[in-house]
Design a protein around this motif. Structure first.
Motif, PDB file in Angstrom:
ATOM      1  N   VAL A  15       0.846  -1.136  -0.012  1.00 23.90           N
ATOM      2  CA  VAL A  15      -0.050  -0.164   0.154  1.00 23.90           C
ATOM      3  C   VAL A  15       0.746   1.347  -0.120  1.00 23.90           C
ATOM      4  N   THR A  16       1.948   1.130   0.943  1.00 25.21           N
ATOM      5  CA  THR A  16       2.799   2.445   1.006  1.00 25.21           C
ATOM      6  C   THR A  16       3.458   2.604  -0.423  1.00 25.21           C
ATOM      7  N   LEU A  17       4.092   1.579  -1.298  1.00 25.03           N
ATOM      8  CA  LEU A  17       4.519   1.547  -2.372  1.00 25.03           C
ATOM      9  C   LEU A  17       3.459   2.126  -3.563  1.00 25.03           C
ATOM     10  N   ARG A  18       2.460   1.569  -3.351  1.00 22.59           N
ATOM     11  CA  ARG A  18       1.307   2.146  -4.278  1.00 22.59           C
ATOM     12  C   ARG A  18       1.161   3.724  -4.282  1.00 22.59           C
ATOM     13  N   ARG A  19       0.958   4.250  -2.845  1.00 22.41           N
ATOM     14  CA  ARG A  19       0.669   5.438  -2.434  1.00 22.41           C
ATOM     15  C   ARG A  19       2.121   6.430  -3.060  1.00 22.41           C
ATOM     16  N   CYS A  20       3.066   6.041  -2.912  1.00 23.87           N
ATOM     17  CA  CYS A  20       4.247   6.676  -3.550  1.00 23.87           C
ATOM     18  C   CYS A  20       4.190   6.825  -4.877  1.00 23.87           C
ATOM     19  N   LYS A  21       3.780   5.731  -5.698  1.00 22.50           N
ATOM     20  CA  LYS A  21       3.704   5.941  -7.126  1.00 22.50           C
ATOM     21  C   LYS A  21       2.662   6.781  -7.555  1.00 22.50           C
ATOM     22  N   THR A  22       1.622   6.780  -6.737  1.00 24.39           N
ATOM     23  CA  THR A  22       0.452   7.378  -7.056  1.00 24.39           C
ATOM     24  C   THR A  22       0.616   9.201  -6.836  1.00 24.39           C
ATOM     25  N   ILE A  23       1.586   9.504  -5.898  1.00 24.68           N
ATOM     26  CA  ILE A  23       2.068  10.718  -5.620  1.00 24.68           C
ATOM     27  C   ILE A  23       3.095  11.116  -6.761  1.00 24.68           C
ATOM     28  N   LEU A  24       3.850  10.278  -6.861  1.00 23.57           N
ATOM     29  CA  LEU A  24       4.856  10.535  -8.304  1.00 23.57           C
ATOM     30  C   LEU A  24       3.834  10.923  -9.483  1.00 23.57           C
ATOM     31  N   SER A  25       2.924  10.223  -9.786  1.00 22.03           N
ATOM     32  CA  SER A  25       2.206  10.259 -11.229  1.00 22.03           C
ATOM     33  C   SER A  25       1.475  11.670 -10.870  1.00 22.03           C
ATOM     34  N   ASN A  26       1.031  11.977  -9.616  1.00 19.80           N
ATOM     35  CA  ASN A  26       0.308  13.195  -9.567  1.00 19.80           C
ATOM     36  C   ASN A  26       0.959  14.477  -9.753  1.00 19.80           C
ATOM     37  N   VAL A  27       2.370  14.335  -9.207  1.00 21.60           N
ATOM     38  CA  VAL A  27       3.484  15.417  -9.503  1.00 21.60           C
ATOM     39  C   VAL A  27       3.662  15.452 -11.062  1.00 21.60           C
ATOM     40  N   ARG A  28       3.901  14.411 -11.723  1.00 24.21           N
ATOM     41  CA  ARG A  28       4.338  14.320 -13.117  1.00 24.21           C
ATOM     42  C   ARG A  28       2.944  14.980 -14.087  1.00 24.21           C
ATOM     43  N   TRP A  29       1.782  14.731 -13.638  1.00 21.29           N
ATOM     44  CA  TRP A  29       0.592  14.961 -14.358  1.00 21.29           C
ATOM     45  C   TRP A  29       0.070  16.301 -13.888  1.00 21.29           C
ATOM     46  N   ASP A  30       0.797  17.093 -12.708  1.00 24.31           N
ATOM     47  CA  ASP A  30       0.334  18.356 -12.244  1.00 24.31           C
ATOM     48  C   ASP A  30      -1.142  18.120 -11.596  1.00 24.31           C
ATOM     49  N   TYR A  31      -1.242  17.037 -11.073  1.00 24.63           N
ATOM     50  CA  TYR A  31      -2.571  16.424 -10.340  1.00 24.63           C
ATOM     51  C   TYR A  31      -3.493  16.464 -11.256  1.00 24.63           C
ATOM     52  N   GLY A  32      -3.388  16.202 -12.571  1.00 24.28           N
ATOM     53  CA  GLY A  32      -4.609  16.341 -13.561  1.00 24.28           C
ATOM     54  C   GLY A  32      -4.714  14.727 -13.820  1.00 24.28           C
ATOM     55  N   PRO A  33      -5.861  14.126 -13.973  1.00 26.79           N
ATOM     56  CA  PRO A  33      -5.722  12.807 -14.477  1.00 26.79           C
ATOM     57  C   PRO A  33      -5.373  12.612 -15.994  1.00 26.79           C
ATOM     58  N   PRO A  34      -4.334  11.876 -16.151  1.00 27.77           N
ATOM     59  CA  PRO A  34      -3.625  11.662 -17.550  1.00 27.77           C
ATOM     60  C   PRO A  34      -4.774  11.078 -18.531  1.00 27.77           C
ATOM     61  N   GLU A  35      -5.661  10.410 -17.999  1.00 26.38           N
ATOM     62  CA  GLU A  35      -6.699   9.525 -18.801  1.00 26.38           C
ATOM     63  C   GLU A  35      -7.470  10.537 -19.464  1.00 26.38           C
ATOM     64  N   GLU A  36      -7.603  11.647 -19.011  1.00 24.71           N
ATOM     65  CA  GLU A  36      -8.611  12.588 -19.619  1.00 24.71           C
ATOM     66  C   GLU A  36      -7.716  13.584 -20.641  1.00 24.71           C
ATOM     67  N   VAL A  37      -7.796  13.204 -21.849  1.00 25.77           N
ATOM     68  CA  VAL A  37      -6.566  13.568 -22.815  1.00 25.77           C
ATOM     69  C   VAL A  37      -7.758  14.196 -23.800  1.00 25.77           C
TER      70      VAL A  37
END
Length: 66
Positions: free
Chosen positions: A36-58
């Motif tokens: 769970v901790t590793l998944r949360r870290c991955k989510t946070i990094l993805s949020n930073v990468r995509w500026d907290y916007g959902p990358p699936e909404e393109v």
């Protein structure tokens, strides 16, 4: 009051590269809490990468080619 922080592109890329290596290293002792901790870290990094916007909404913008 909310503070804004930034991670430069090089550091962000390195974090994204290191996280899977870390996950692989702890796999033999990984319990649900670690997963769970590793998944949360991955989510946070993805949020930073995509500026907290959902990358699936393109938005697809068609080209003007005939």
């Amino acid at each position: 009051m909310s503070a804004t922080y930034s991670i430069n592109e090089e550091d962000l890329g390195e974090l994204e590269r290191l996280l899977p290596q870390l996950a692989e290293a702890v796999t033999p002792v990984m319990n649900n809490r670690v997963k769970v901790t590793l998944r949360r870290c991955k989510t946070i990094l993805s949020n930073v990468r995509w500026d907290y916007g959902p990358p699936e909404e393109v938005e697809i913008i068609p080209s003007d080619e005939d």
